[in-house]
Design an enzyme around this catalytic site. Structure first.
Site, PDB file in Angstrom:
ATOM      1  N   LYS A  49       0.836  -1.210   0.000  1.00 32.36           N
ATOM      2  CA  LYS A  49       0.000   0.000   0.000  1.00 32.36           C
ATOM      3  C   LYS A  49       0.870   1.259   0.000  1.00 32.36           C
ATOM      4  O   LYS A  49       0.648   2.179  -0.792  1.00 32.36           O
ATOM      5  CB  LYS A  49      -0.946   0.005   1.222  1.00 32.36           C
ATOM      6  CG  LYS A  49      -1.859  -1.213   1.275  1.00 32.36           C
ATOM      7  CD  LYS A  49      -2.748  -1.216   2.495  1.00 32.36           C
ATOM      8  CE  LYS A  49      -2.023  -1.341   3.812  1.00 32.36           C
ATOM      9  NZ  LYS A  49      -1.368  -2.651   4.062  1.00 32.36           N
ATOM     10  N   ARG A  93      11.834  -5.453   4.721  1.00 32.04           N
ATOM     11  CA  ARG A  93      11.561  -4.021   4.525  1.00 32.04           C
ATOM     12  C   ARG A  93      12.444  -3.138   5.424  1.00 32.04           C
ATOM     13  O   ARG A  93      12.707  -3.463   6.574  1.00 32.04           O
ATOM     14  CB  ARG A  93      10.103  -3.720   4.844  1.00 32.04           C
ATOM     15  CG  ARG A  93       9.818  -2.213   4.801  1.00 32.04           C
ATOM     16  CD  ARG A  93       8.373  -1.893   4.819  1.00 32.04           C
ATOM     17  NE  ARG A  93       7.724  -2.272   6.049  1.00 32.04           N
ATOM     18  CZ  ARG A  93       6.418  -2.124   6.280  1.00 32.04           C
ATOM     19  NH1 ARG A  93       5.657  -1.607   5.348  1.00 32.04           N
ATOM     20  NH2 ARG A  93       5.885  -2.502   7.415  1.00 32.04           N
ATOM     21  N   ARG A 112      -0.452  -9.341  12.972  1.00 32.05           N
ATOM     22  CA  ARG A 112      -1.058  -8.295  12.127  1.00 32.05           C
ATOM     23  C   ARG A 112      -1.929  -8.922  11.041  1.00 32.05           C
ATOM     24  O   ARG A 112      -2.989  -8.402  10.715  1.00 32.05           O
ATOM     25  CB  ARG A 112       0.044  -7.426  11.500  1.00 32.05           C
ATOM     26  CG  ARG A 112       0.659  -6.458  12.501  1.00 32.05           C
ATOM     27  CD  ARG A 112       2.038  -5.997  12.099  1.00 32.05           C
ATOM     28  NE  ARG A 112       2.071  -5.251  10.866  1.00 32.05           N
ATOM     29  CZ  ARG A 112       3.189  -5.025  10.166  1.00 32.05           C
ATOM     30  NH1 ARG A 112       4.354  -5.485  10.591  1.00 32.05           N
ATOM     31  NH2 ARG A 112       3.139  -4.320   9.067  1.00 32.05           N
ATOM     32  N   ARG A 131      -9.946   0.408   8.670  1.00 33.81           N
ATOM     33  CA  ARG A 131      -9.465  -0.936   8.952  1.00 33.81           C
ATOM     34  C   ARG A 131     -10.519  -1.785   9.638  1.00 33.81           C
ATOM     35  O   ARG A 131     -10.284  -2.963   9.887  1.00 33.81           O
ATOM     36  CB  ARG A 131      -8.279  -0.814   9.910  1.00 33.81           C
ATOM     37  CG  ARG A 131      -6.953  -1.222   9.325  1.00 33.81           C
ATOM     38  CD  ARG A 131      -5.937  -0.985  10.413  1.00 33.81           C
ATOM     39  NE  ARG A 131      -4.702  -1.630  10.174  1.00 33.81           N
ATOM     40  CZ  ARG A 131      -3.670  -1.067   9.546  1.00 33.81           C
ATOM     41  NH1 ARG A 131      -3.771   0.131   9.046  1.00 33.81           N
ATOM     42  NH2 ARG A 131      -2.549  -1.730   9.422  1.00 33.81           N
ATOM     43  N   ARG A 155      11.244  -1.439  11.075  1.00 32.40           N
ATOM     44  CA  ARG A 155      10.141  -1.183  12.011  1.00 32.40           C
ATOM     45  C   ARG A 155      10.086  -2.288  13.065  1.00 32.40           C
ATOM     46  O   ARG A 155      10.236  -3.458  12.733  1.00 32.40           O
ATOM     47  CB  ARG A 155       8.806  -1.153  11.240  1.00 32.40           C
ATOM     48  CG  ARG A 155       8.386   0.240  10.842  1.00 32.40           C
ATOM     49  CD  ARG A 155       7.225   0.276   9.897  1.00 32.40           C
ATOM     50  NE  ARG A 155       6.049  -0.472  10.282  1.00 32.40           N
ATOM     51  CZ  ARG A 155       4.908  -0.489   9.590  1.00 32.40           C
ATOM     52  NH1 ARG A 155       4.812   0.218   8.479  1.00 32.40           N
ATOM     53  NH2 ARG A 155       3.874  -1.185   9.991  1.00 32.40           N
TER      54      ARG A 155
HETATM   55  P1  AP5 Z   1       4.836  -1.572   1.808  1.00 32.24           P
HETATM   56  O1  AP5 Z   1       4.425  -0.772   0.617  1.00 32.24           O
HETATM   57  O2  AP5 Z   1       5.596  -0.863   2.892  1.00 32.24           O
HETATM   58  O3  AP5 Z   1       3.587  -2.375   2.427  1.00 32.24           O
HETATM   59  P2  AP5 Z   1       2.273  -1.852   3.149  1.00 32.24           P
HETATM   60  O4  AP5 Z   1       1.107  -2.560   2.526  1.00 32.24           O
HETATM   61  O5  AP5 Z   1       2.220  -0.355   3.167  1.00 32.24           O
HETATM   62  O6  AP5 Z   1       2.516  -2.482   4.579  1.00 32.24           O
HETATM   63  P3  AP5 Z   1       2.430  -1.887   6.044  1.00 32.24           P
HETATM   64  O7  AP5 Z   1       3.177  -2.845   6.919  1.00 32.24           O
HETATM   65  O8  AP5 Z   1       2.887  -0.465   6.122  1.00 32.24           O
HETATM   66  O9  AP5 Z   1       0.937  -1.993   6.301  1.00 32.24           O
HETATM   67  P4  AP5 Z   1       0.272  -2.126   7.637  1.00 32.24           P
HETATM   68  O10 AP5 Z   1      -1.150  -1.991   7.209  1.00 32.24           O
HETATM   69  O11 AP5 Z   1       0.613  -3.324   8.429  1.00 32.24           O
HETATM   70  O12 AP5 Z   1       0.919  -0.950   8.502  1.00 32.24           O
HETATM   71  P5  AP5 Z   1       0.440   0.499   8.908  1.00 32.24           P
HETATM   72  O13 AP5 Z   1       1.635   1.366   8.922  1.00 32.24           O
HETATM   73  O14 AP5 Z   1      -0.763   0.929   8.160  1.00 32.24           O
HETATM   74  O15 AP5 Z   1       5.687  -2.813   1.250  1.00 32.24           O
HETATM   75  C1  AP5 Z   1       6.283  -3.771   2.106  1.00 32.24           C
HETATM   76  C2  AP5 Z   1       7.651  -4.192   1.543  1.00 32.24           C
HETATM   77  O16 AP5 Z   1       7.477  -4.898   0.336  1.00 32.24           O
HETATM   78  C3  AP5 Z   1       8.598  -3.030   1.217  1.00 32.24           C
HETATM   79  O17 AP5 Z   1       9.888  -3.414   1.550  1.00 32.24           O
HETATM   80  C4  AP5 Z   1       8.465  -2.845  -0.301  1.00 32.24           C
HETATM   81  O18 AP5 Z   1       9.667  -2.390  -0.875  1.00 32.24           O
HETATM   82  C5  AP5 Z   1       8.125  -4.259  -0.764  1.00 32.24           C
HETATM   83  N1  AP5 Z   1       7.153  -4.305  -1.846  1.00 32.24           N
HETATM   84  C6  AP5 Z   1       5.962  -3.617  -1.896  1.00 32.24           C
HETATM   85  N2  AP5 Z   1       5.275  -3.957  -3.000  1.00 32.24           N
HETATM   86  C7  AP5 Z   1       6.035  -4.903  -3.650  1.00 32.24           C
HETATM   87  C8  AP5 Z   1       5.861  -5.662  -4.842  1.00 32.24           C
HETATM   88  N3  AP5 Z   1       4.755  -5.537  -5.604  1.00 32.24           N
HETATM   89  N4  AP5 Z   1       6.831  -6.530  -5.214  1.00 32.24           N
HETATM   90  C9  AP5 Z   1       7.941  -6.679  -4.448  1.00 32.24           C
HETATM   91  N5  AP5 Z   1       8.177  -5.995  -3.315  1.00 32.24           N
HETATM   92  C10 AP5 Z   1       7.232  -5.110  -2.915  1.00 32.24           C
HETATM   93  O19 AP5 Z   1      -0.067   0.242  10.423  1.00 32.24           O
HETATM   94  C11 AP5 Z   1       0.839  -0.096  11.457  1.00 32.24           C
HETATM   95  C12 AP5 Z   1       0.069  -0.218  12.762  1.00 32.24           C
HETATM   96  O20 AP5 Z   1      -0.569   1.032  13.100  1.00 32.24           O
HETATM   97  C13 AP5 Z   1      -1.075  -1.240  12.780  1.00 32.24           C
HETATM   98  O21 AP5 Z   1      -0.625  -2.557  13.064  1.00 32.24           O
HETATM   99  C14 AP5 Z   1      -1.992  -0.667  13.891  1.00 32.24           C
HETATM  100  O22 AP5 Z   1      -1.490  -0.990  15.167  1.00 32.24           O
HETATM  101  C15 AP5 Z   1      -1.876   0.838  13.703  1.00 32.24           C
HETATM  102  N6  AP5 Z   1      -2.915   1.396  12.819  1.00 32.24           N
HETATM  103  C16 AP5 Z   1      -2.720   2.044  11.623  1.00 32.24           C
HETATM  104  N7  AP5 Z   1      -3.887   2.416  11.074  1.00 32.24           N
HETATM  105  C17 AP5 Z   1      -4.861   1.992  11.936  1.00 32.24           C
HETATM  106  C18 AP5 Z   1      -6.293   2.050  11.904  1.00 32.24           C
HETATM  107  N8  AP5 Z   1      -6.946   2.601  10.882  1.00 32.24           N
HETATM  108  N9  AP5 Z   1      -6.966   1.486  12.939  1.00 32.24           N
HETATM  109  C19 AP5 Z   1      -6.333   0.938  13.977  1.00 32.24           C
HETATM  110  N10 AP5 Z   1      -4.992   0.842  14.071  1.00 32.24           N
HETATM  111  C20 AP5 Z   1      -4.252   1.353  13.056  1.00 32.24           C
END
Ligand code: AP5
Length: 217
Positions: free
Chosen positions: A13, A128, A172, A89, A161
């Site tokens: 994402k 990552r 997660r 979410r 992270r």
């Molecule tokens: P990346 O693009 O970083 O993946 P992502 O989908 O953004 O993953 P996140 O881990 O950031 O999502 P998340 O939803 O767990 O975390 P968030 O920060 O929202 O890609 C990952 C890796 O793969 C990278 O190294 C990239 O280079 C590689 N890659 C990407 N695409 C690729 C491809 N097509 N091919 C090859 N390689 C690729 O949330 C973190 C925490 O915050 C949650 O656990 C929760 O505690 C809290 N939180 C956030 N929002 C909320 C909410 N709305 N409600 C409640 N709690 C929340």
């Protein structure tokens, strides 16, 4: 364009958001990034959410809904569109988001669903690395920084992270399956869902999505 990016942790994402931000100049709003910034600055909100974020659990709905409500009512950049990443979410968040956006007359155009499988997600997240300063995203195998530990974009420190370890990634993923899958059904019922196979490499994912936007599929 007004988008919601959906998909499991590590589906890509944030990576897709960075591409769309460059390509279409759409502002990126990531609740994960906002929460990590609060934690970094050790604010009262940062202290409150740390235990949820680091264990892979969800921050309470009322906290993140307030955060988004404040952001949308105060940030004029959003007038030209937005990409919501990591929000909504839960179904409660999705319904509250619709209420906020209806008030502002800024309803979601599409929900983009990046569908990725567990082994792919684990490989991506354990490899990552992120820039502490500008949040640029790297991967130790697919897209390593040119100089180890240093961000290509801004020279900032590149780090792992704390929630990107195998055990927390599995938590997660479980949290995602239980809470966020219903959000996908929610947007499907509104006929706004656009599905992309996110196991494919980044370029293919981006090209497939642009085809969907251009063809309106
Ligand atoms: P990346 O693009 O970083 O993946 P992502 O989908 O953004 O993953 P996140 O881990 O950031 O999502 P998340 O939803 O767990 O975390 P968030 O920060 O929202 O890609 C990952 C890796 O793969 C990278 O190294 C990239 O280079 C590689 N890659 C990407 N695409 C690729 C491809 N097509 N091919 C090859 N390689 C690729 O949330 C973190 C925490 O915050 C949650 O656990 C929760 O505690 C809290 N939180 C956030 N929002 C909320 C909410 N709305 N409600 C409640 N709690 C929340």
């Amino acid at each position: 364009m007004r988008l919601v990016l959906l998909g499991p942790p590590g589906a890509g994402k944030g990576t897709l958001a960075a591409f769309l931000n460059k390509e279409l100049n759409i502002p990126h709003v990531s609740t994960g990034d906002i929460l990590r910034e609060e934690m970094k600055n050790n604010t009262p909100l940062g202290q409150e959410v740390k235990k949820y974020v680091e264990s892979g659990g969800l921050v309470p709905d009322e906290v993140v809904i307030k955060l988004i409500e404040n952001k949308f009512s105060s940030d004029s950049a959003i007038d030209k569109g937005y990409m919501l990443d990591g929000f909504p979410r839960t179904e409660v968040q999705a319904k509250n988001l619709d209420a906020i956006l209806n008030n502002l007359n800024k309803q979601v155009d599409y929900a983009v669903y990046l569908n990725a499988s567990l082994p792919v997600v684990i490989e991506r997240l354990t490899g990552r690395r992120i820039c502490r300063n500008c949040s640029a995203i790297f991967h130790m195998k697919n897209n390593p920084p040119k100089e180890e530990g240093i961000c290509n974009e801004c020279g900032g420190e590149v780090y792992q992270r704390p929630d990107d370890n195998e055990e927390t990634i599995k938590t997660r993923m479980d949290v995602y399956l239980e809470n966020t899958k219903p959000v996908i059904d929610y947007y499907e019922a509104q006929e706004k869902l656009k599905k992309v196979d996110a196991d494919k490499d980044s370029q293919e994912v981006q090209e497939n999505l642009m085809k969907i936007f251009n063809g309106g599929r």
